[in-house]
Design an enzyme around this catalytic site. Structure first.
Site, short mmCIF file in Angstrom:
data_model
loop_
_atom_site.label_atom_id
_atom_site.label_comp_id
_atom_site.label_asym_id
_atom_site.label_seq_id
_atom_site.Cartn_x
_atom_site.Cartn_y
_atom_site.Cartn_z
N SER A 135 1.61 17.92 18.66
CA SER A 135 1.40 17.40 17.30
C SER A 135 2.73 16.89 16.79
CB SER A 135 0.87 18.53 16.41
OG SER A 135 0.86 18.14 15.06
N LYS A 161 -1.26 14.16 18.89
CA LYS A 161 -1.81 14.13 17.53
C LYS A 161 -0.71 13.62 16.63
CE LYS A 161 -2.53 18.02 14.49
NZ LYS A 161 -3.28 19.29 14.31
N LYS A 163 0.33 12.70 12.51
CA LYS A 163 -0.03 13.05 11.14
C LYS A 163 -0.15 11.76 10.34
CE LYS A 163 0.23 17.61 11.39
NZ LYS A 163 -0.84 18.53 10.95
N ASP A 188 -4.28 13.62 12.13
CA ASP A 188 -4.53 14.75 11.22
C ASP A 188 -4.01 14.40 9.83
OD1 ASP A 188 -4.86 17.19 9.98
OD2 ASP A 188 -3.55 18.32 11.33
N GLU A 213 -8.70 14.59 11.93
CA GLU A 213 -8.72 16.00 11.52
C GLU A 213 -8.53 16.13 10.01
OE1 GLU A 213 -5.95 18.29 13.86
OE2 GLU A 213 -6.08 20.03 12.54
N ASP A 238 -10.24 21.65 10.08
CA ASP A 238 -9.19 22.66 10.25
C ASP A 238 -9.21 23.54 8.99
OD1 ASP A 238 -6.78 24.04 10.36
OD2 ASP A 238 -5.50 22.31 10.72
N LYS A 262 -7.81 28.28 14.65
CA LYS A 262 -6.53 28.99 14.57
C LYS A 262 -6.85 30.42 14.19
CE LYS A 262 -4.05 24.94 12.79
NZ LYS A 262 -3.68 24.22 11.57
N GLY A 290 -2.31 24.98 15.99
CA GLY A 290 -1.03 25.68 15.98
C GLY A 290 -0.46 25.77 14.58
O1 SMG Z 1 2.13 24.42 16.16
O2 SMG Z 1 2.46 22.47 17.10
C1 SMG Z 1 2.17 23.17 16.14
C2 SMG Z 1 1.82 22.47 14.85
C3 SMG Z 1 0.45 21.89 14.90
O3 SMG Z 1 -0.01 20.13 13.39
C4 SMG Z 1 0.01 21.32 13.57
N1 SMG Z 1 -0.36 22.20 12.62
O4 SMG Z 1 -2.68 21.02 10.21
O5 SMG Z 1 -2.92 21.36 12.27
C5 SMG Z 1 -2.21 21.38 11.28
C6 SMG Z 1 -0.77 21.81 11.29
C7 SMG Z 1 -0.55 22.97 10.39
C8 SMG Z 1 0.84 23.49 10.33
S1 SMG Z 1 1.86 22.57 9.35
C9 SMG Z 1 3.30 23.45 9.23
MG MG Z 2 -4.59 20.35 11.03
#
Ligand code: SMG
Ligand code: MG
Length: 369
Positions: A135, A161, A163, A188, A213, A238, A262, A290
């Site tokens: 991500s 992924k 953002k 996402d 997402e 999520d 998660k 994650g």
């Molecule tokens: O652990 O690689 C990782 C981060 C994956 O994008 C990630 N997590 O919305 O899915 C999500 C975000 C939430 C954490 S943001 C600090």
């Molecule tokens: Mg997410």
């Protein structure tokens, strides 16, 4: 097994690269590492809530408070038959799923070690390797993002992924698709849009995304169902799925076609498995999300992701992608085929690096029965 001792550690780790989402930018991670001792076995778990109430209302401070004032008292000294007893013990406390998860994971680790079995097998997992994705946060420029994606693709990650947020969406996805036409790609939004943006989100259909997402409200199911009816790209939820009941409602409403699981968000590995099973019954694939976990939470994620309906690569990347030196030995590494090996030893199958843990601890508290 009798829960004899619980230790909480508030830990701070610098990230090797800042992580930016639609709700903010993280330059370090803070978690509560939980150690549980029961019947001569030790287990570790992690509450990866982070510093601020951005992804969810929980923070490392709320975890510390709810654990030390309430959850520890409900658990300490208890004789439990299995970790599946914990949700019942914790039921008087509403929400605070990440706080609950750190304790629950530690009990699962101790339980698996007592049985001398890998946690992955105890949870019902059968895979020896899990597919790894990465991500990537919002970058300053599109060229910078393309470079970072290229680096991770060269390392072998099986999907990327990115953002998105208003102003950093369609043209960014378009540029990534142009440079990487075959890449398994997803986006996402972390709740950055509303149903009024349906037309804009429809434009993402042109780029063959695996999924989009959490485009809409963090606690919404209804608008996501309306949006899913208007776009071809599968929606993955999520933030909106905080309990197995939410997952059941989302499936019935048609709010999503995929769920990101998660453990921390849903209150533990037990709840994660319940959502996994429910999705499997209804033909929805799931994948493991994650929360920038240290190696301890990552080890739990890897074990969870070995269950059969984790059919898509997860946000489970190598330790070095997050931290210069992880809390576990060996750290998690990416195999050349873009997978991660599920540890075969008892419990989480990795050793907690006590020196590193001590070095990063800001405060600690011990509770004895
Ligand atoms: O652990 O690689 C990782 C981060 C994956 O994008 C990630 N997590 O919305 O899915 C999500 C975000 C939430 C954490 S943001 C600090
Ligand atoms: Mg997410």
């Amino acid at each position: 097994m009798k829960i004899e001792r619980i230790e909480l550690r508030h830990v701070r780790l610098p990230l090797v690269h800042p992580f930016e989402t639609s709700f903010g930018r993280e330059v370090e991670q803070q978690v509560v590492v939980v150690r549980v001792d029961a019947d001569g076995c030790t287990g570790y778990g992690e509450s990866a809530a982070g510093i601020g109430p951005w992804y969810s209302y929980e923070t490392v401070e709320t975890c510390w408070h709810v654990q030390s004032e309430y959850l520890v008292r409900l658990l300490l000294g208890q004789e439990i038959a299995a970790p599946t007893d914990l949700p019942g013990l914790f039921a008087p406390v509403r929400g605070h799923n990440m706080a609950k998860t750190g304790l629950e994971e530690a009990v699962w680790d101790a339980f698996a070690r007592a049985a001398d079995r890998p946690l992955a097998r105890v949870l019902g997992g059968s895979s020896d390797r899990i597919a790894s994705g990465v991500s990537i946060g919002i970058q300053e420029t599109i060229d910078g993002l393309l470079d970072r994606i290229g680096g991770f693709v060269d390392e072998g990650y099986r999907r990327v992924k990115i953002k998105i947020k208003p102003g950093w969406d369609v043209r960014v996805v378009e540029a990534v698709r142009e440079r990487f036409p075959e890449l398994p790609l997803m986006a996402d939004a972390n709740s950055a849009y509303s149903l009024d943006d349906a037309e804009l989100l429809q434009r993402l259909d042109a780029f063959d995304l695996m999924m989009v997402e959490q485009p809409l409200g963090h606690d919404d199911l209804l608008d996501h169902a309306k949006l899913q009816a208007q776009i071809e790209t599968p929606i993955c939820l999520d933030e909106s799925i905080v309990t197995p009941d939410h997952a059941a409602a989302a499936i019935e409403l048609g709010s999503c076609r995929i769920i990101n699981i998660k453990a921390g968000r849903v209150g533990g590995l037990g709840a994660a498995i319940a959502i996994h099973d429910l999705c499997q019954e209804h033909g929805l694939p799931v994948w493991c999300g994650g929360l920038l976990e240290t190696g301890i939470g990552r080890a739990h994620n890897v074990a969870l992701a070995s269950l059969p309906n984790f059919r898509l690569p997860g946000d489970i990347s190598a330790s070095a992608r997050y931290y210069e030196r992880d809390l576990v030995d060996p750290p998690f590494e990416l195999n050349p085929d873009g997978t991660m090996t599920v540890p075969g030893g008892p419990g989480i199958g990795v050793t907690v690096d006590e020196d590193r843990l001590a070095e990063l601890t800001i405060r600690s508290k011990v509770f004895e029965a």
